[in-house]
Design a protein around this motif. Structure first.
Motif, short mmCIF file in Angstrom:
data_model
loop_
_atom_site.label_atom_id
_atom_site.label_comp_id
_atom_site.label_asym_id
_atom_site.label_seq_id
_atom_site.Cartn_x
_atom_site.Cartn_y
_atom_site.Cartn_z
N LYS A 1 0.82 -1.21 0.00
CA LYS A 1 0.00 0.00 0.00
C LYS A 1 0.86 1.26 0.00
CE LYS A 1 -3.87 2.10 2.55
NZ LYS A 1 -4.75 1.95 3.74
N ALA A 2 2.01 1.21 0.66
CA ALA A 2 2.90 2.38 0.74
C ALA A 2 3.72 2.59 -0.53
CB ALA A 2 3.85 2.23 1.93
N GLY A 3 3.63 1.66 -1.47
CA GLY A 3 4.35 1.82 -2.74
C GLY A 3 5.80 1.44 -2.69
N ILE A 4 6.23 0.73 -1.64
CA ILE A 4 7.64 0.37 -1.51
C ILE A 4 8.05 -0.67 -2.53
CG2 ILE A 4 9.36 -0.63 0.06
CD1 ILE A 4 7.79 0.69 2.36
N TYR A 5 7.18 -1.62 -2.82
CA TYR A 5 7.49 -2.59 -3.87
C TYR A 5 7.78 -1.88 -5.19
CZ TYR A 5 5.83 -6.74 -1.24
OH TYR A 5 5.66 -7.76 -0.34
N GLN A 6 6.99 -0.85 -5.49
CA GLN A 6 7.16 -0.14 -6.75
C GLN A 6 8.46 0.67 -6.80
OE1 GLN A 6 4.30 -0.41 -5.03
NE2 GLN A 6 3.29 -1.73 -6.51
N ARG A 7 9.01 1.00 -5.63
CA ARG A 7 10.26 1.76 -5.59
C ARG A 7 11.50 0.87 -5.62
NH1 ARG A 7 10.00 4.95 -0.24
NH2 ARG A 7 12.17 5.34 -0.83
N THR A 8 11.28 -0.42 -5.60
CA THR A 8 12.40 -1.35 -5.59
C THR A 8 13.16 -1.26 -6.90
OG1 THR A 8 11.14 -2.85 -4.18
CG2 THR A 8 13.01 -3.79 -5.36
N PRO A 9 14.50 -1.28 -6.86
CA PRO A 9 15.29 -1.22 -8.10
C PRO A 9 14.87 -2.32 -9.08
CG PRO A 9 16.72 -0.99 -6.19
CD PRO A 9 15.36 -1.33 -5.66
N SER A 10 14.96 -2.03 -10.36
CA SER A 10 14.45 -2.94 -11.39
C SER A 10 15.20 -4.26 -11.43
CB SER A 10 14.52 -2.25 -12.75
OG SER A 10 15.86 -1.91 -13.08
N VAL A 11 16.39 -4.34 -10.84
CA VAL A 11 17.14 -5.60 -10.86
C VAL A 11 16.50 -6.64 -9.94
CG1 VAL A 11 19.34 -4.56 -11.50
CG2 VAL A 11 18.74 -4.79 -9.06
N VAL A 12 15.55 -6.20 -9.08
CA VAL A 12 14.84 -7.12 -8.19
C VAL A 12 13.39 -7.22 -8.65
CG1 VAL A 12 14.03 -7.53 -5.84
CG2 VAL A 12 16.34 -6.63 -6.23
N ASP A 13 12.97 -8.44 -8.95
CA ASP A 13 11.60 -8.72 -9.40
C ASP A 13 10.83 -9.32 -8.22
OD1 ASP A 13 9.26 -9.51 -10.56
OD2 ASP A 13 10.16 -10.96 -11.94
N HIS A 14 9.88 -8.55 -7.66
CA HIS A 14 9.10 -9.03 -6.52
C HIS A 14 7.89 -9.85 -6.96
CE1 HIS A 14 6.22 -5.86 -7.47
NE2 HIS A 14 7.20 -4.98 -7.44
N ALA A 15 7.50 -9.75 -8.21
CA ALA A 15 6.45 -10.56 -8.84
C ALA A 15 5.03 -10.18 -8.41
CB ALA A 15 6.67 -12.05 -8.60
N ILE A 16 4.85 -9.32 -7.42
CA ILE A 16 3.51 -8.98 -6.93
C ILE A 16 2.76 -8.14 -7.96
CG2 ILE A 16 2.19 -7.80 -5.14
CD1 ILE A 16 3.52 -10.17 -3.99
N VAL A 17 1.49 -8.51 -8.19
CA VAL A 17 0.65 -7.70 -9.08
C VAL A 17 -0.57 -7.14 -8.36
CG1 VAL A 17 1.39 -8.88 -11.17
CG2 VAL A 17 -0.59 -9.74 -9.92
N GLY A 18 -0.91 -7.67 -7.20
CA GLY A 18 -2.05 -7.13 -6.46
C GLY A 18 -2.26 -7.84 -5.15
N MET A 19 -2.98 -7.17 -4.24
CA MET A 19 -3.29 -7.75 -2.94
C MET A 19 -4.71 -7.39 -2.54
SD MET A 19 0.07 -7.23 -0.51
CE MET A 19 1.73 -7.55 -1.10
#
Length: 334
Positions: free
Chosen positions: A74-92
């Motif tokens: 919700k805080a947008g931290i996943y979206q701020r992660t550097p592109s070299v790391v793929d968190h795979a999350i698309v929704g919650m």
């Protein structure tokens, strides 16, 4: 399915609208009590994780009654992660409140990219990539402060403490990891009494270690760099799933966690891995002068307080290495 801003659904049904071919999955590395499914949406493969503190013992012992991963999303931290790391999350989707709330996490299916289960050694290139991308993530968030209520630093050292797992030992089906931890703490007192004394001191007063760590730089940590959560995309990016223990912590916390849990499969010595990580931090613009040795030593103490039980049920050399590192690191507590 492209995600640029946090996609938050009102319910599981809304989150997976249009899903077909839903199949329950039992992953080789899953031990917490969460449930998993593989499904298809618009012809693409996805992975669904559903968890609640009611059924997930790890959430209970870590104190995660407010769904930290949802807060991070919700805080947008996943979206701020550097592109070299793929968190795979698309929704919650989060339904309910408090310990009975149910969190559903929809991910792109990265199962083919994950490190295969087993005891096989990591390819050196993959290991070096993981360490570099860990450093990239930490450098990008250096100085980050938790103002959204994630995993408390002092609570990290109590993860498997005898006091916190006591309630889990009373359930009808004791989780295997909890049973091993209980046996490991008893063995630690016999096999490494000096380390046991240090660990018990930290369990009695975890704030002393947390305060010492806070005199060094902090960053955002996803918190669980075990190989069951890690993989490599064909383009070289690192897949990092299951950010179950996110929060503000020293960069060396993730590093020492990686060393503690993946030691049998890492193709470099601990010391060489540590030196590589520091080099990559420096490469990504972090000046480690003046704080590195202190933070690393304190992280060894914290990791021993968390996982010394696991070392106590293992071989002599591994236990001796962590005992030496933690006892030396304790000198920074004063």
């Amino acid at each position: 399915m492209q995600v640029d801003t946090p996609r938050i659904a009102c319910s599981l049904d809304q989150l997976i609208a249009g899903a077909t071919h839903r199949t329950a999955v039992r992953t080789a590395d899953a031990r917490s009590g969460a449930s998993f499914e593989r499904l298809s949406i618009d012809g693409e493969s996805y992975f669904l994780k559903i968890l609640s503190a009611d059924t997930d013992w790890i959430m209970r012992v870590t104190g995660n009654t407010t769904n930290w991963e949802f807060k991070v999303w919700k805080a947008g931290i996943y979206q701020r992660t550097p592109s070299v790391v793929d968190h795979a999350i698309v929704g919650m989707a989060l339904e309910g409140e408090g310990p009975t709330a149910r969190l559903s996490m929809l991910m792109t299916d990265r199962s083919s990219d994950l490190v295969p289960p087993g005891d096989g050694m990591l390819p050196l290139e993959h290991h070096l990539g993981f360490i570099d991308h860990m450093a990239t993530l930490h450098a990008s968030f250096l100085g980050w402060h938790d103002d959204i209520g994630l995993q408390d630093l002092a609570r990290r050292f109590l993860f498997f403490s005898p006091e916190l797992i006591a309630a889990e030992l009373e359930v009808d089906e004791v989780p295997h990891t909890v049973a091993v931890a209980d046996r490991g703490w008893a063995l630690l007192a016999e096999r490494a009494p000096r380390l046991n004394d240090l660990v018990r001191e930290i369990h009695r007063d975890p704030d002393q270690l947390a305060e010492a760590m806070r005199t060094t730089p902090m960053t955002f940590v996803p918190g669980d760099w075990k190989l069951g959560n890690v993989g490599r995309r064909t383009d070289g990016r690192t897949v990092l799933l299951d950010w179950a223990y996110p929060g503000e912590a020293p960069p060396c916390w993730d590093l020492t966690w990686y060393l503690a849990l993946n030691r049998a499969r890492v193709p470099m010595s601990k010391q060489a891995t540590i030196e590589t990580y520091r080099d990559r931090l420096e490469h990504h613009g972090v000046d480690t002068t003046g704080w590195w040795e202190r933070q690393l030593g304190l992280a060894f103490v914290g990791m021993a307080a968390t996982f010394a039980w696991e070392k106590a049920v293992g071989d002599h050399d591994e236990l001796a290495w962590w005992e030496s590192a933690a006892l030396a690191g304790a000198s920074w507590l004063g």
